[in-house]
Design a protein around this motif. Structure first.
Motif, PDB file in Angstrom:
ATOM      1  N   LEU A 291       0.839  -1.199   0.000  1.00  0.00           N
ATOM      2  CA  LEU A 291       0.000   0.000   0.000  1.00  0.00           C
ATOM      3  C   LEU A 291       0.873   1.247   0.000  1.00  0.00           C
ATOM      4  CD1 LEU A 291      -2.810   1.380   0.374  1.00  0.00           C
ATOM      5  CD2 LEU A 291      -2.419   1.200   2.838  1.00  0.00           C
ATOM      6  N   MET A 292       1.915   1.233   0.819  1.00  0.00           N
ATOM      7  CA  MET A 292       2.825   2.376   0.883  1.00  0.00           C
ATOM      8  C   MET A 292       3.550   2.579  -0.440  1.00  0.00           C
ATOM      9  SD  MET A 292       4.324   1.530   4.673  1.00  0.00           S
ATOM     10  CE  MET A 292       5.714   2.642   4.522  1.00  0.00           C
ATOM     11  N   SER A 293       3.942   1.506  -1.090  1.00  0.00           N
ATOM     12  CA  SER A 293       4.653   1.631  -2.361  1.00  0.00           C
ATOM     13  C   SER A 293       3.755   2.206  -3.448  1.00  0.00           C
ATOM     14  CB  SER A 293       5.207   0.272  -2.802  1.00  0.00           C
ATOM     15  OG  SER A 293       4.173  -0.586  -3.256  1.00  0.00           O
ATOM     16  N   ASN A 294       2.424   2.121  -3.230  1.00  0.00           N
ATOM     17  CA  ASN A 294       1.469   2.690  -4.173  1.00  0.00           C
ATOM     18  C   ASN A 294       1.024   4.093  -3.767  1.00  0.00           C
ATOM     19  OD1 ASN A 294       1.488   0.385  -5.798  1.00  0.00           O
ATOM     20  ND2 ASN A 294      -0.128  -0.591  -4.590  1.00  0.00           N
ATOM     21  N   GLY A 295       1.652   4.641  -2.726  1.00  0.00           N
ATOM     22  CA  GLY A 295       1.356   6.008  -2.306  1.00  0.00           C
ATOM     23  C   GLY A 295       0.546   6.133  -1.040  1.00  0.00           C
TER      24      GLY A 295
END
Length: 512
Positions: free
Chosen positions: A318-322
């Motif tokens: 989720l973090m890698s997707n913003g």
């Protein structure tokens, strides 16, 4: 002078870690607020409830509750009682190492340290600034684009790679089976090809990786804003290969800490707290937090039969997707005590189920109270975790799914969402469940969102009808159907490898 001597005596007893009491009020000893002639966890809990304005004390009880004799009843009194009972002189020891089976020892007390903050704090009601200050307002995730890059590591060397992408609700597919042949790839450090494709998760919620020849294909995998990288983790069934997850864009691993708490039933219980790589203890925006039973297998632990749930990987994706990170808290529930700990005592166990485990006279309330009255306050005292209801969730599987449902319902004022994966609703019959749910206003606006998941293979099939009945029971009782996400995976079995494949869906649905 007598008061001063009492205070000195109490301090000496605390430092010596000897269970004793500072004074007695009539026939009751100091701290014995429930007047049962015994200082116990029940007394500490009652004081916490009084602080939260959930209990009222008579004049004698108020005197007994002032354990450190400073003319105030506050969290310090709770802390000192907990220390004396546990024969501890400081907070649970923290370790960044992978949990070991050895007992965690505590260090001698440091008399220069204040007693506040060294033990789990009381509920947020003891800290009114948390519920009124802007910092405790809901901290929404940054806007995350529904179009995400999905990566598949071809670690089994398929000759070709196809992405079959579809929508479970409509049955529509991006392209007919076997899907889209993906040729865009890079090579990782292991010499394996990594194929990628950008997919709109607002239109499609499942993906199957395959070789286009009906020889190799994976199980159905949840597709959402918390999805990123996948690889084959178990290829024992060529046309139903299980996958592992990871954040392809390289989100740094967060920090995992192991703590040891005294459990009310007289033994130690481990708790694991994972903070994401973007964690900032000084941020004005607190972090959302998910509490989960079975903490011993929700992370990437290798000592469980099917590997961990890899829940932190979903957050990192989720973090890698913003998106923004989430704090994850796992509470140990293992061994012979697990069945009892994770079974709420809401009625007689259904006939024919007793042979599945030790469920009679369950201690689910003890576990629930431990999570809410001990673990949550500790997390909020020591981490930048929001106390706002809409920022806290609870989730688990099997008996842990049942207990998570119970915790979320019992404390719907503290949790905005429940994840009940393969929940053991089978333990109680329709009469027991109806009687239990009757105490709630199921139409109330503050009832939590509920993500319910089950498979259809083996034990999952046995649980299936009871899980369907629960959904129907809730909706019949007036529960807002938009707050219930009901997911059935026809080929899924009852284990962590399958729960891992849909955890990202629970995360995405809960947060957005």
């Amino acid at each position: 002078m007598k008061r001063v001597l009492s205070v000195i005596l109490a301090a000496m007893l605390i430092l010596a870690a000897v269970p004793a009491f500072a004074f007695s009020s009539g026939e009751y000893k100091n701290g014995d607020v429930n007047k049962d002639n015994n200082l116990s966890v029940k007394d500490a809990t009652l004081i916490q409830q009084w602080l939260a304005k959930l209990k009222e004390f008579d004049e004698t009880q108020e005197k007994l509750a002032d354990y450190n004799l400073d003319s105030n009843i506050n969290i310090r009194d709770v802390t000192l009682i907990q220390k004396v009972l546990a024969q501890l002189s400081e907070a649970p020891v923290e370790s960044t190492a992978v949990p070991q089976e050895t007992t965690v020892e505590t260090a001698p007390a440091e008399t220069t340290e204040p007693v506040t903050g060294t033990q789990p704090a009381s509920t947020e009601a003891t800290q009114p600034e948390e519920t009124t200050a802007p910092v405790e307002a809901t901290a929404p995730n940054p806007e995350v684009d529904s179009k995400v890059d999905i990566y598949f590591t071809n670690n089994k060397n398929w000759s070709k790679v196809y992405f079959f992408v579809y929508n479970t609700a409509t049955g529509s597919a991006l392209k007919a089976w076997p899907g889209t042949q993906v040729t865009k790839s890079t090579t990782n450090t292991n010499g394996e090809k990594v194929f990628s494709m950008n997919i709109d998760t607002s239109k499609y919620d499942r993906i199957v990786f395959n070789d286009g020849a009906d020889t190799n294909q994976t199980a159905n995998v949840a597709l959402n804003r918390a999805s990123s990288g996948f690889f084959i983790s178990d290829s024992s069934k060529p046309q139903l290969q299980l996958v592992g997850t990871y954040a392809y864009k390289g989100a740094d691993k967060g920090e995992l800490k192991e703590l040891s708490f005294d459990y009310p039933e007289g033994y130690k219980k481990k708790v694991w707290i994972w903070t994401p790589a973007d964690y900032d203890k000084n941020s004005k925006e607190p972090y959302k937090t998910i509490y989960m039973p079975d903490g011993q297998n929700i992370f990437d632990f290798k000592n469980v039969a099917y590997g961990g749930w890899e829940v932190s990987d979903a957050v990192e994706s989720l973090m890698s997707n913003g998106g923004r990170g989430v704090i994850l808290v796992g509470i140990e529930s293992t061994g012979t005590k697990r069945d009892t700990e994770l079974t709420p005592d809401i009625g007689e166990i259904q006939k024919g189920v007793e042979s599945y485990g030790n469920y009679k006279n369950g201690k689910g309330k003890v576990f629930s109270d431990f999570v809410v009255n001990t673990v949550m306050p500790y997390v909020r005292e020591n981490y930048n975790s929001s106390s706002a209801r809409q920022d806290n969730m609870v989730a688990g599987s099997s008996s842990g799914g049942l207990e998570s449902f119970y915790i979320g319902m019992e404390h719907h004022d503290k949790f905005c969402a429940i994840g009940a994966l393969s929940p053991a609703f089978i333990l109680f019959d329709d009469t027991v469940w109806n009687n239990y749910l009757a105490k709630y206003d199921l139409k109330a606006a503050d009832m939590p969102k509920i993500y319910i998941y089950d498979g259809k293979v083996g034990l999952e099939e046995t649980l299936y009808s009871f899980i369907v009945q629960m959904k129907e029971r809730l909706i019949k009782g007036g529960y807002d159907s938009s707050k219930i996400k009901f997911v059935i995976e026809e080929k899924a079995e009852h284990n962590e490898a399958w729960w891992r494949l849909v955890y990202s869906e629970f995360l995405d649905w809960t947060l957005f």
